[in-house]
Write a protein that holds these residues in place. Structure first.
Motif, PDB file in Angstrom:
ATOM      1  N   SER A  57       0.907  -1.261   0.051  1.00  0.00           N
ATOM      2  CA  SER A  57       0.083   0.049  -0.073  1.00  0.00           C
ATOM      3  C   SER A  57       0.907   1.164  -0.039  1.00  0.00           C
ATOM      4  O   SER A  57       0.286   2.312  -0.333  1.00  0.00           O
ATOM      5  CB  SER A  57      -1.015  -0.144   1.230  1.00  0.00           C
ATOM      6  N   THR A  60       0.838   3.141  -3.367  1.00  0.00           N
ATOM      7  CA  THR A  60      -0.413   4.064  -3.714  1.00  0.00           C
ATOM      8  C   THR A  60      -0.169   5.216  -2.906  1.00  0.00           C
ATOM      9  O   THR A  60      -0.685   6.519  -3.381  1.00  0.00           O
ATOM     10  CB  THR A  60      -1.600   3.340  -3.577  1.00  0.00           C
ATOM     11  N   CYS A  63       2.868   7.721  -4.264  1.00  0.00           N
ATOM     12  CA  CYS A  63       2.583   8.204  -5.558  1.00  0.00           C
ATOM     13  C   CYS A  63       2.101   9.624  -5.273  1.00  0.00           C
ATOM     14  O   CYS A  63       2.247  10.503  -6.166  1.00  0.00           O
ATOM     15  CB  CYS A  63       1.608   7.247  -6.320  1.00  0.00           C
ATOM     16  N   TYR A 306      -6.400   1.358  -4.696  1.00  0.00           N
ATOM     17  CA  TYR A 306      -6.130  -0.018  -4.958  1.00  0.00           C
ATOM     18  C   TYR A 306      -6.581  -0.499  -6.394  1.00  0.00           C
ATOM     19  O   TYR A 306      -6.020  -1.500  -6.801  1.00  0.00           O
ATOM     20  CB  TYR A 306      -6.746  -1.071  -3.789  1.00  0.00           C
ATOM     21  N   LEU A 309      -4.046   0.459  -8.646  1.00  0.00           N
ATOM     22  CA  LEU A 309      -3.046  -0.546  -8.424  1.00  0.00           C
ATOM     23  C   LEU A 309      -3.346  -1.704  -9.189  1.00  0.00           C
ATOM     24  O   LEU A 309      -2.453  -2.083  -9.917  1.00  0.00           O
ATOM     25  CB  LEU A 309      -2.478  -0.715  -7.046  1.00  0.00           C
ATOM     26  N   GLU A 312      -3.134  -1.508 -12.839  1.00  0.00           N
ATOM     27  CA  GLU A 312      -1.872  -0.653 -13.347  1.00  0.00           C
ATOM     28  C   GLU A 312      -1.957   0.688 -14.186  1.00  0.00           C
ATOM     29  O   GLU A 312      -1.189   1.002 -15.142  1.00  0.00           O
ATOM     30  CB  GLU A 312      -0.961  -1.876 -14.179  1.00  0.00           C
ATOM     31  N   TRP A 314      -1.199   3.759 -14.161  1.00  0.00           N
ATOM     32  CA  TRP A 314      -0.167   4.877 -13.682  1.00  0.00           C
ATOM     33  C   TRP A 314       0.013   5.424 -14.955  1.00  0.00           C
ATOM     34  O   TRP A 314      -0.227   6.518 -15.166  1.00  0.00           O
ATOM     35  CB  TRP A 314       0.803   4.351 -12.965  1.00  0.00           C
TER      36      TRP A 314
END
Length: 319
Positions: A57, A60, A63, A306, A309, A312, A314
């Motif tokens: 975690s 996340t 970031c 989550y 994440l 993916e 990003w």
């Protein structure tokens, strides 16, 4: 007629646990998970599972600091922290899998309501200054927790796993110390930002170590020497170290120095509730049950962080 030899060969569970505890008390370290008694295995499994999943975690959470980083050096520092923490999850995850934990399933497929992390990890970081103050205070807290395992765990592979983890956690803390002091002395504006971060983060450091020893839900961590330090012992170590650093800066924080005992003593209500939307604390004492029930509801980043994440998602937004 019953076979007396066969009957003797099947040890009663209590005898197995007693023999295990005697070996631990004698200072023995264990290399093979097959040597561990059923209860020891379960306590170790719970400890490693929580540690490995919570480390994931951090990606996340950290970031959210990346977008506030003021220059390329700061961006690299955030990315390096993420890399380190994901590596911590990986190494502890490998260990957890020896005890039947499917870390990939827990992180990427389980209901997000079942993901456990420290409460602050689901609250967006507001600035790079807040990020380095968190490193200064919360990586300091995390280092006490993982250093205990490296020094005292009776399962030797876990000790070795944490050597690299602790080297990196120590670096994060020193990075946070350096830049917290830098921004404290840079300007009145940055000093005020550091103080705001301290006001928000300090109580989370106090709560980092869980419930007081009298209310601890996993006392067998100490019985089986998975850990050597109690929650209250680690909390006290963190408090003395953190207060000494903040006092040297000249910052305000909720503790006073007691000349007679020569130690810092909390002056804030303990525990108390927080508002993750306004980044404020109630200032009124609540029960430990109320605090942890409040924390388990999750923060503003649940479930969205989550979901990103797991997908993916990003990409270019990261840079």
């Amino acid at each position: 007629m019953p076979d007396p030899a066969g009957a003797a060969a099947v040890k009663h569970p209590d005898a197995v646990e007693a023999a295990m505890l005697a070996r631990i008390e004698a200072g023995e370290l264990f290399e093979d998970a097959a040597e561990l008694s059923p209860r020891y295995r379960e306590i170790l499994r719970q400890t490693v599972e929580i540690a490995s999943i919570s480390e994931i975690s951090v990606l996340t959470w950290a970031c959210t600091a990346f977008r506030t980083a003021p220059d390329i050096g700061a961006k690299i520092a955030v990315c390096a922290t993420i890399l380190d923490e994901v590596g911590h999850a990986y190494h502890q995850g490998i260990l957890a899998e020896q005890f039947g934990v499917d870390v990939h399933a827990r992180a990427f497929h389980d209901d997000v309501a079942h993901i456990w992390t420290w409460p602050i990890m689901e609250v967006p970081i507001r600035s790079y200054i807040e990020f380095v103050v968190m490193q200064c205070m919360l990586d300091r807290a995390g280092l006490h927790w993982t250093k205990d395992l490296e020094l005292h765990c009776s399962y030797a592979p876990y000790r070795r796993t944490l050597r690299k983890v602790n080297f990196e956690e120590g670096f994060h803390m020193r990075h946070g110390n350096f830049w917290t002091e830098f921004y404290w002395n840079r300007s009145e504006e940055t000093r005020a930002a550091v103080q705001r971060a301290i006001d928000w983060i300090f109580p989370f450091g106090v709560m980092w170590f869980g419930k007081p020893d009298s209310l601890k839900t996993r006392p067998e961590q100490l019985t089986y020497r998975v850990r050597g330090w109690s929650n209250d012992f680690m909390r006290e170590k963190w408090l003395q170290s953190t207060c000494a650093f903040l006092n040297r800066l000249g910052a305000d924080f909720p503790a006073d120095f007691d000349a007679e005992s020569r130690r810092w003593v909390l002056t804030m209500p303990y525990p108390m509730l927080y508002d993750a939307e306004t980044y404020t604390w109630s200032g009124e004492q609540c029960s430990h049950e109320e605090y942890w029930n409040h924390s388990r509801r999750g923060g503003p980043m649940r479930p969205g962080a989550y979901e990103r994440l797991r997908g993916e998602a990003w990409g270019e937004a990261l840079w």
